[in-house]
Every structure is written in C-alpha cells, then in structure tokens.
Design a protein around this motif. Structure first.
Motif, PDB file in Angstrom:
ATOM      1  N   LEU A   1       0.833  -1.209   0.000  1.00  0.00           N
ATOM      2  CA  LEU A   1       0.000   0.000   0.000  1.00  0.00           C
ATOM      3  C   LEU A   1       0.866   1.257   0.000  1.00  0.00           C
ATOM      4  O   LEU A   1       0.551   2.232  -0.683  1.00  0.00           O
TER       5      LEU A   1
ATOM      6  N   LEU B   1       2.162   1.700  -3.469  1.00  0.00           N
ATOM      7  CA  LEU B   1       1.130   2.303  -4.324  1.00  0.00           C
ATOM      8  C   LEU B   1       0.962   3.795  -4.037  1.00  0.00           C
ATOM      9  O   LEU B   1       0.760   4.589  -4.955  1.00  0.00           O
TER      10      LEU B   1
ATOM     11  N   SER C   1       1.506   6.718  -6.654  1.00  0.00           N
ATOM     12  CA  SER C   1       0.458   7.698  -6.952  1.00  0.00           C
ATOM     13  C   SER C   1       0.997   9.121  -6.834  1.00  0.00           C
ATOM     14  O   SER C   1       0.613   9.994  -7.624  1.00  0.00           O
TER      15      SER C   1
END
Length: 167
Positions: free
Chosen positions: A47, A50, A54
């Motif tokens: 996570l 990610l 992003s």
C-alpha cells in the motif's frame, strides 16, 4: 524537464520516504512484534508502494528515475535521524488529547447503555425466579434422580475404550 519540476518531484519522493518510514514506525510500535503486527506490516508495504507511485504519477505522470529511489531512501534516513522523536511526540500528544478522551466517552456510553438495558433484564430475571420458586423442590428431585440414574448407567458400562489396558 525544468529544474524546478525536477526539484518538486525530488522533494515529493523525499516526502514519501518520510511518510513511509513514519507509517512503518507506527505499525511496528503498535504491533509490538506480534504476528498480527507482522501481518499488518506485510500488508502495509504494498500500500505504501502504491501511495509512492500515486505521488509520482501526480507529480511526473508516473515516470520513474533512479534518483526517486535515492530520494525515498534519503527521506527514510531523514526520518530516522531527525524526525523520529517529533513524530513520536506528536503521536503521544494526539493519543492523549484526542484518542483517549474519545475512547473514554465511548466506554462511558457503553456502560450507560448496558446499565439501561440491564435494568429490564434484571427485572425479568427477578420475576422469573419468583415464578419458578414453586418448582425448585421438584426440579431438585428430578436432578437427583437423573444423577443417580447416570451413575448406575456408568457403572454398568464397560471401562472407557480409550484407556490403556494393562497386559
């Protein structure tokens, strides 16, 4: 690419490194070295990856360069060397000023609700006991007879097949 744009992306990657280190520090502190803490940390790493992607996608349309990795490592090292104590202090401050009072209020509400619900339950149980008083002696007799019957049945049964027999 303009130098100011590169500086912005470099600072964004340093920021993701700092936030990643802070998140892992929080997870390790809260997990306390337990299996659940390890499992949460293993779920957090993808996570966080990610999240870093992003940010990279928002800053530079997802173009990855070698200095992005180095910038994240600088962010982690910056957290460990200089920002570790202020983050911990802020966490303790938030826990003391926000989280503990909320948990106290929730616990208080739970106790009040349990007390309010408990009043009719206790009243119903009291009335049920009053109504069952005439049946106490017959129930005791039935239980006594059932106990005697079960003892008689157990005596007539062979020894437990699970027990080891001596040869």
């Amino acid at each position: 690419m303009i130098v100011s744009h590169q500086l912005l992306s470099l600072l964004a990657m340093v920021g993701t490194g700092i936030l990643t280190a802070a998140a892992i520090d929080i997870i390790r502190t809260a997990g306390g070295g337990t299996r659940a803490g390890t499992a949460i940390e293993l779920m957090a790493w993808p996570l966080l990856g990610l999240f870093a992607f992003s940010v990279l996608f928002a800053v530079r349309s997802g173009e990855w360069r070698l200095y992005d990795l180095l910038a994240q490592l600088v962010g982690v090292l910056l957290y460990e060397s200089a920002l570790h104590r202020p983050f911990r202090f802020a966490g303790r401050l938030i826990a003391a000023l926000v989280i503990r009072p909320i948990l106290f209020l929730l616990g208080l509400l739970w106790k009040i609700a349990a007390f309010i619900v408990g009043i009719p339950v206790r009243l119903i149980l009291f009335l049920a006991r009053l109504l069952l008083i005439p049946f106490r002696k017959p129930m005791r007799a039935i239980r006594r007879k059932a106990g005697n019957l079960s003892r008689k049945v157990r005596r007539k049964l062979p020894a437990s097949p699970l027990k080891k027999r001596s040869a």
